[in-house]
Write a protein that holds these residues in place. Structure first.
Motif, PDB file in Angstrom:
ATOM      1  N   ASP A 120       0.833  -1.205   0.000  1.00 11.28           N
ATOM      2  CA  ASP A 120       0.000   0.000   0.000  1.00 11.28           C
ATOM      3  C   ASP A 120       0.866   1.253   0.000  1.00 11.28           C
ATOM      4  O   ASP A 120       0.962   1.961   0.997  1.00 11.28           O
ATOM      5  CB  ASP A 120      -0.919  -0.020   1.236  1.00 11.28           C
ATOM      6  CG  ASP A 120      -1.929   1.112   1.249  1.00 11.28           C
ATOM      7  OD1 ASP A 120      -2.035   1.849   0.248  1.00 11.28           O
ATOM      8  OD2 ASP A 120      -2.615   1.266   2.283  1.00 11.28           O
ATOM      9  N   PRO A 121       1.521   1.547  -1.137  1.00 14.95           N
ATOM     10  CA  PRO A 121       2.415   2.709  -1.171  1.00 14.95           C
ATOM     11  C   PRO A 121       1.697   4.034  -0.915  1.00 14.95           C
ATOM     12  O   PRO A 121       2.321   4.999  -0.489  1.00 14.95           O
ATOM     13  CB  PRO A 121       3.025   2.666  -2.573  1.00 14.95           C
ATOM     14  CG  PRO A 121       2.198   1.723  -3.357  1.00 14.95           C
ATOM     15  CD  PRO A 121       1.479   0.837  -2.398  1.00 14.95           C
ATOM     16  N   SER A 122       0.378   4.084  -1.126  1.00 12.65           N
ATOM     17  CA  SER A 122      -0.335   5.333  -0.865  1.00 12.65           C
ATOM     18  C   SER A 122      -0.389   5.654   0.629  1.00 12.65           C
ATOM     19  O   SER A 122      -0.628   6.787   1.015  1.00 12.65           O
ATOM     20  CB  SER A 122      -1.763   5.258  -1.427  1.00 12.65           C
ATOM     21  OG  SER A 122      -2.504   4.268  -0.732  1.00 12.65           O
ATOM     22  N   GLY A 123      -0.131   4.662   1.464  1.00 17.54           N
ATOM     23  CA  GLY A 123      -0.124   4.886   2.909  1.00 17.54           C
ATOM     24  C   GLY A 123       1.259   5.159   3.463  1.00 17.54           C
ATOM     25  O   GLY A 123       1.515   4.928   4.637  1.00 17.54           O
ATOM     26  N   TRP A 124       2.170   5.671   2.626  1.00 13.56           N
ATOM     27  CA  TRP A 124       3.564   5.865   3.027  1.00 13.56           C
ATOM     28  C   TRP A 124       3.718   6.695   4.296  1.00 13.56           C
ATOM     29  O   TRP A 124       4.615   6.461   5.080  1.00 13.56           O
ATOM     30  CB  TRP A 124       4.365   6.504   1.889  1.00 13.56           C
ATOM     31  CG  TRP A 124       3.937   7.902   1.598  1.00 13.56           C
ATOM     32  CD1 TRP A 124       2.985   8.307   0.719  1.00 13.56           C
ATOM     33  CD2 TRP A 124       4.434   9.095   2.217  1.00 13.56           C
ATOM     34  NE1 TRP A 124       2.839   9.668   0.741  1.00 13.56           N
ATOM     35  CE2 TRP A 124       3.727  10.178   1.662  1.00 13.56           C
ATOM     36  CE3 TRP A 124       5.402   9.351   3.184  1.00 13.56           C
ATOM     37  CZ2 TRP A 124       3.959  11.492   2.044  1.00 13.56           C
ATOM     38  CZ3 TRP A 124       5.621  10.669   3.569  1.00 13.56           C
ATOM     39  CH2 TRP A 124       4.905  11.718   2.989  1.00 13.56           C
ATOM     40  N   ILE A 125       2.841   7.660   4.525  1.00 16.31           N
ATOM     41  CA  ILE A 125       3.009   8.553   5.677  1.00 16.31           C
ATOM     42  C   ILE A 125       2.922   7.796   6.993  1.00 16.31           C
ATOM     43  O   ILE A 125       3.670   8.071   7.925  1.00 16.31           O
ATOM     44  CB  ILE A 125       2.009   9.736   5.646  1.00 16.31           C
ATOM     45  CG1 ILE A 125       2.345  10.771   6.719  1.00 16.31           C
ATOM     46  CG2 ILE A 125       0.582   9.274   5.805  1.00 16.31           C
ATOM     47  CD1 ILE A 125       3.596  11.548   6.455  1.00 16.31           C
ATOM     48  N   VAL A 126       2.041   6.794   7.077  1.00 13.52           N
ATOM     49  CA  VAL A 126       1.909   6.050   8.331  1.00 13.52           C
ATOM     50  C   VAL A 126       3.101   5.113   8.537  1.00 13.52           C
ATOM     51  O   VAL A 126       3.415   4.741   9.658  1.00 13.52           O
ATOM     52  CB  VAL A 126       0.563   5.302   8.408  1.00 13.52           C
ATOM     53  CG1 VAL A 126       0.568   4.034   7.589  1.00 13.52           C
ATOM     54  CG2 VAL A 126       0.196   5.001   9.853  1.00 13.52           C
ATOM     55  N   LEU A 127       3.770   4.768   7.447  1.00 14.20           N
ATOM     56  CA  LEU A 127       4.933   3.891   7.562  1.00 14.20           C
ATOM     57  C   LEU A 127       6.086   4.570   8.309  1.00 14.20           C
ATOM     58  O   LEU A 127       6.911   3.897   8.918  1.00 14.20           O
ATOM     59  CB  LEU A 127       5.383   3.430   6.176  1.00 14.20           C
ATOM     60  CG  LEU A 127       4.318   2.686   5.348  1.00 14.20           C
ATOM     61  CD1 LEU A 127       4.856   2.359   3.968  1.00 14.20           C
ATOM     62  CD2 LEU A 127       3.824   1.450   6.062  1.00 14.20           C
ATOM     63  N   ILE A 128       6.118   5.895   8.296  1.00 16.82           N
ATOM     64  CA  ILE A 128       7.148   6.647   9.025  1.00 16.82           C
ATOM     65  C   ILE A 128       6.972   6.461  10.533  1.00 16.82           C
ATOM     66  O   ILE A 128       7.925   6.595  11.303  1.00 16.82           O
ATOM     67  CB  ILE A 128       7.095   8.139   8.634  1.00 16.82           C
ATOM     68  CG1 ILE A 128       7.425   8.299   7.151  1.00 16.82           C
ATOM     69  CG2 ILE A 128       8.045   8.973   9.484  1.00 16.82           C
ATOM     70  CD1 ILE A 128       7.158   9.686   6.613  1.00 16.82           C
ATOM     71  N   ALA A 129       5.762   6.122  10.947  1.00 11.79           N
ATOM     72  CA  ALA A 129       5.500   5.922  12.375  1.00 11.79           C
ATOM     73  C   ALA A 129       6.357   4.790  12.943  1.00 11.79           C
ATOM     74  O   ALA A 129       6.781   4.853  14.102  1.00 11.79           O
ATOM     75  CB  ALA A 129       4.022   5.626  12.609  1.00 11.79           C
ATOM     76  N   ALA A 130       6.620   3.764  12.139  1.00 15.10           N
ATOM     77  CA  ALA A 130       7.371   2.603  12.648  1.00 15.10           C
ATOM     78  C   ALA A 130       8.790   2.966  13.066  1.00 15.10           C
ATOM     79  O   ALA A 130       9.185   2.672  14.198  1.00 15.10           O
ATOM     80  CB  ALA A 130       7.368   1.478  11.609  1.00 15.10           C
ATOM     81  N   PRO A 131       9.593   3.605  12.221  1.00 10.21           N
ATOM     82  CA  PRO A 131      10.936   3.960  12.692  1.00 10.21           C
ATOM     83  C   PRO A 131      10.925   4.996  13.816  1.00 10.21           C
ATOM     84  O   PRO A 131      11.773   4.956  14.706  1.00 10.21           O
ATOM     85  CB  PRO A 131      11.656   4.499  11.454  1.00 10.21           C
ATOM     86  CG  PRO A 131      10.729   4.368  10.320  1.00 10.21           C
ATOM     87  CD  PRO A 131       9.430   3.831  10.796  1.00 10.21           C
ATOM     88  N   SER A 132       9.942   5.904  13.808  1.00 11.75           N
ATOM     89  CA  SER A 132       9.911   6.899  14.891  1.00 11.75           C
ATOM     90  C   SER A 132       9.614   6.231  16.230  1.00 11.75           C
ATOM     91  O   SER A 132      10.189   6.594  17.253  1.00 11.75           O
ATOM     92  CB  SER A 132       8.906   8.015  14.603  1.00 11.75           C
ATOM     93  OG  SER A 132       7.585   7.559  14.720  1.00 11.75           O
ATOM     94  N   ARG A 133       8.739   5.228  16.222  1.00  8.07           N
ATOM     95  CA  ARG A 133       8.455   4.512  17.474  1.00  8.07           C
ATOM     96  C   ARG A 133       9.603   3.567  17.841  1.00  8.07           C
ATOM     97  O   ARG A 133       9.813   3.288  19.018  1.00  8.07           O
ATOM     98  CB  ARG A 133       7.135   3.756  17.379  1.00  8.07           C
ATOM     99  CG  ARG A 133       5.902   4.657  17.408  1.00  8.07           C
ATOM    100  CD  ARG A 133       5.746   5.450  18.700  1.00  8.07           C
ATOM    101  NE  ARG A 133       5.584   4.627  19.873  1.00  8.07           N
ATOM    102  CZ  ARG A 133       4.425   4.256  20.389  1.00  8.07           C
ATOM    103  NH1 ARG A 133       3.305   4.654  19.832  1.00  8.07           N
ATOM    104  NH2 ARG A 133       4.384   3.500  21.448  1.00  8.07           N
ATOM    105  N   ALA A 134      10.342   3.082  16.857  1.00  6.54           N
ATOM    106  CA  ALA A 134      11.536   2.277  17.168  1.00  6.54           C
ATOM    107  C   ALA A 134      12.543   3.138  17.919  1.00  6.54           C
ATOM    108  O   ALA A 134      13.148   2.706  18.901  1.00  6.54           O
ATOM    109  CB  ALA A 134      12.144   1.717  15.884  1.00  6.54           C
ATOM    110  N   ILE A 135      12.698   4.363  17.470  1.00  5.52           N
ATOM    111  CA  ILE A 135      13.581   5.300  18.168  1.00  5.52           C
ATOM    112  C   ILE A 135      13.053   5.546  19.580  1.00  5.52           C
ATOM    113  O   ILE A 135      13.817   5.583  20.545  1.00  5.52           O
ATOM    114  CB  ILE A 135      13.717   6.618  17.370  1.00  5.52           C
ATOM    115  CG1 ILE A 135      14.485   6.347  16.066  1.00  5.52           C
ATOM    116  CG2 ILE A 135      14.396   7.706  18.202  1.00  5.52           C
ATOM    117  CD1 ILE A 135      14.416   7.471  15.051  1.00  5.52           C
ATOM    118  N   ALA A 136      11.741   5.702  19.706  1.00  2.53           N
ATOM    119  CA  ALA A 136      11.141   5.920  21.034  1.00  2.53           C
ATOM    120  C   ALA A 136      11.470   4.768  21.979  1.00  2.53           C
ATOM    121  O   ALA A 136      11.747   4.990  23.162  1.00  2.53           O
ATOM    122  CB  ALA A 136       9.627   6.097  20.913  1.00  2.53           C
TER     123      ALA A 136
END
Length: 180
Positions: free
Chosen positions: A102-118
């Motif tokens: 689902d490439p159209s949902g790319w914005i939510v995919l950024i949540a994964a690395p940001s929460r990994a950092i968290a």
């Protein structure tokens, strides 16, 4: 004659209830002070988001939420070394799989690395919350792109709680309790 509700009506109820449950759980989680407790409660929230996104066909959100449940569990219950491996494996899986499905949902995919950092910041509440808020902004944008009031509004409220709960605690301290 008794008429049973239609399948579409029942699915709509399930969509709304799963979104509401996910929202209430993740928002309640951020009233805790300890990041590990926040992560533990967030596991249940992620599972409700899996159901919600699956029912509406938002595959990037579903993939992100499955990985969130695993990542949050790792952050809550695993020791540092194992947590790091699981957290970043989940982030990589989300981004790679999400972009393929689902490439159209790319914005939510950024949540994964940001929460990994968290997760790396789980011993420092304020930095943990700041990293988590990036994820919240991603979900707000994703909800807007889906046209889902449930997703963007619940994400906006949760992000306000993520950032606001420490501020409220600070404002509620008595002058004699405040650090000098």
């Amino acid at each position: 004659m008794i008429t049973l509700p239609s399948e579409a009506f029942l699915i709509n109820i399930a969509v709304n209830l799963s979104g509401l449950a996910a929202f209430l759980l993740v928002t309640a989680a951020f009233f805790f002070r300890a990041p590990r407790k926040i992560l533990a409660v967030s596991v249940a929230s992620s599972l409700f988001w899996v159901l919600h996104f699956g029912l509406v066909g938002a595959w990037a959100g579903l993939i992100t939420s499955v990985a969130s449940a695993v990542r949050n569990g790792a952050g809550a219950w695993l020791e540092q070394r194992n947590m790091v491996v699981v957290t970043w494996a989940c982030a990589a899986l989300v981004v790679i799989t999400g972009l393929m499905i689902d490439p159209s949902g790319w914005i939510v995919l950024i949540a994964a690395p940001s929460r990994a950092i968290a997760n790396h910041l789980r011993s420092q509440e304020l930095l943990f919350r700041l990293a988590c808020s990036i994820s919240g902004f991603c979900y707000i944008a994703y909800g807007l792109s889906l046209g889902s009031t449930t997703v963007w509004l619940s994400s906006a409220v949760t992000t306000a709680v993520v950032l606001g709960a420490p501020l409220l605690r600070y404002l509620r301290t008595k002058p004699s309790d405040a650090p000098v």
